[in-house]
Design a protein around this motif. Sequence first.
Motif, mmCIF file in Angstrom:
data_model
loop_
_atom_site.group_PDB
_atom_site.id
_atom_site.type_symbol
_atom_site.label_atom_id
_atom_site.label_comp_id
_atom_site.label_asym_id
_atom_site.label_seq_id
_atom_site.Cartn_x
_atom_site.Cartn_y
_atom_site.Cartn_z
ATOM 1 N N ARG A 68 0.827 -1.211 0.000
ATOM 2 C CA ARG A 68 0.000 0.000 0.000
ATOM 3 C C ARG A 68 0.864 1.265 0.000
ATOM 4 N N HIS A 69 1.901 1.281 0.819
ATOM 5 C CA HIS A 69 2.606 2.550 1.016
ATOM 6 C C HIS A 69 3.882 2.697 0.194
ATOM 7 N N PHE A 70 4.446 1.582 -0.258
ATOM 8 C CA PHE A 70 5.698 1.684 -1.022
ATOM 9 C C PHE A 70 5.598 1.141 -2.434
ATOM 10 N N GLY A 71 4.525 0.425 -2.744
ATOM 11 C CA GLY A 71 4.405 -0.143 -4.088
ATOM 12 C C GLY A 71 4.865 -1.590 -4.131
ATOM 13 N N PRO A 72 4.672 -2.242 -5.290
ATOM 14 C CA PRO A 72 4.852 -3.698 -5.390
ATOM 15 C C PRO A 72 6.291 -4.194 -5.237
ATOM 16 N N ALA A 73 7.289 -3.356 -5.513
ATOM 17 C CA ALA A 73 8.675 -3.846 -5.447
ATOM 18 C C ALA A 73 9.182 -3.921 -4.011
ATOM 19 N N ALA A 74 8.574 -3.156 -3.107
ATOM 20 C CA ALA A 74 9.049 -3.111 -1.727
ATOM 21 C C ALA A 74 8.711 -4.418 -1.032
ATOM 22 N N ARG A 75 9.546 -4.798 -0.084
ATOM 23 C CA ARG A 75 9.286 -6.098 0.544
ATOM 24 C C ARG A 75 9.770 -6.134 1.998
ATOM 25 N N PRO A 76 8.917 -6.667 2.883
ATOM 26 C CA PRO A 76 9.428 -6.927 4.228
ATOM 27 C C PRO A 76 10.235 -8.222 4.225
ATOM 28 N N LEU A 77 11.359 -8.202 4.926
ATOM 29 C CA LEU A 77 12.194 -9.395 5.068
ATOM 30 C C LEU A 77 12.090 -9.827 6.516
ATOM 31 N N TYR A 78 11.779 -11.067 6.761
ATOM 32 C CA TYR A 78 11.708 -11.560 8.137
ATOM 33 C C TYR A 78 13.136 -11.762 8.654
ATOM 34 N N ALA A 79 13.477 -11.099 9.754
ATOM 35 C CA ALA A 79 14.816 -11.258 10.358
ATOM 36 C C ALA A 79 14.805 -12.557 11.136
ATOM 37 N N SER A 80 15.314 -13.604 10.495
ATOM 38 C CA SER A 80 15.032 -14.939 11.032
ATOM 39 C C SER A 80 15.828 -15.262 12.279
ATOM 40 N N LYS A 81 16.784 -14.404 12.664
ATOM 41 C CA LYS A 81 17.482 -14.641 13.940
ATOM 42 C C LYS A 81 16.498 -14.602 15.103
ATOM 43 N N ALA A 82 15.368 -13.922 14.938
ATOM 44 C CA ALA A 82 14.395 -13.802 16.037
ATOM 45 C C ALA A 82 13.834 -15.166 16.424
ATOM 46 N N CYS A 83 13.659 -16.020 15.441
ATOM 47 C CA CYS A 83 13.157 -17.366 15.712
ATOM 48 C C CYS A 83 13.361 -18.175 14.449
#
Length: 432
Positions: A52-67
């Motif tokens: 919604r706010h950044f457009g289709p190319a933007a992506r959240p990456l899960y910081a997998s060190k958390a679990c």
Amino acid sequence: MICDNLTVSDGRLRFAGQDTTLLAREYGTPLYLMDEDKIRASCRAYTAAFRRHFGPAARPLYASKACSFKRIYEIMREEGMGIDVVSAGEIHTALLAGYDLGRAYFHGSNKTDGDIRYAMDRGVGFFVADNAEEIQAIEAEAARRGVRQKVLLRLTPGIDPHTYEAVSTGKVDSKFGSAIETGQAEEITLLTLRQPHVELAGFHCHVGSQVFAEDVFERSAVIMLEFIARMERVHGYQARQLDLGGGYGVRYVDSDPRLDVDAKVAQVAAAVKGACGRLGIPLPEIHMEPGRSIVADAGLTLYTVGAVKRIPGYKNYVSVDGGMTDNPRFALYGARYTCLPASRMDEPRHLLCSVVGRCCESGDIIQEGVLLPEGVGRGDLLAVCTTGAYNYAMAFNYNRLPRPPVVMLRGGTEAYVAVRRESLEDLCRNDL
Ligand code: LLP
């Protein structure tokens, strides 16, 4: 309740719709529970907000060190999340889950030559390089293979996120990254641009973790964008990606605010778009790396109470069958948690106590200043909330205590083991 996946019925705590007493009976304690529906909902909140706010190319990456365990990477794959990995171990686990490593970002402030080879062998898409030595090591390995490795550079924008010192990483004197203020960020950018087998895809920063302070992400985004604009103006280099790291805080205790992911991402997007307009640069592909805020409130730890020790005129201790080995966060950071008497939820709570673990270590404390029912005693069930992040991931085997299993809950009725309980044989498997 501290998290919206907690309820009470007949005096018993329910988590993700399921009775914790029955779960403890079936799987034993100590026990990590994880609410799969909650993990998925958090992933969706981030992906929708990014779109919604950044457009289709933007992506959240899960910081997998958390679990980090296989099932988590399967969920990330299914939810279309990118991932941040920091070791061969995390890469290997993601691979076992069938995760497409082309979408993985390989972090870490001191990657060994072995790590670099391992990650290139497995096709990790992006390296986030911390320092000049690492750039040279990546260049050497990529040259040997005749490939061009995509890299982001980790920079420190010089921001104090006002969280606890151990997780503060964005200040100029941080062990991580290269500081913009000292000119080292520019030096490493130029060094990287000179490497024939390294493709500089953009820049990264991560200022800290468990951050609540307003505008920290906005301020660091603006500083990063000003740096990007300068690199374009002075050196003609246009960064395609900007990764703003992780760090949003979660609710451990009632005084912690609730995180509104959409509102937070909207604020960052407004700051980013405003700065791009003012600086006359195109909007880069924006990434963020939430870890804690994806998994923390999807987790709950169940313990069985053992000894209750009252030292008149001093203090009271309630011992549980786990401790710092499954949750070292109080010992390390003085981290706060909400502890609940899962099998006596309807009773008044007047016993002020410290909840402590079973290790031979005075610092083995889960939490101080906890209020539990006066009658709490051996065999009762105790729940510690919001333990989905940096608990299983940081668990260890001091005193040869086996690590607890992780049981996933979904759909209000279903439970399954994602990580089995370590056995005594597991503890000795490397002993020759
Ligand atoms: N990206 C980078 C480069 C990071 O170093 C971290 C966390 C994250 C993302 C994810 O941050 P989060 O969204 O989870 O706050 N063991 C400590 C936390 C250490 C955080 C390390 N880096 C704790 O238990 O509080």
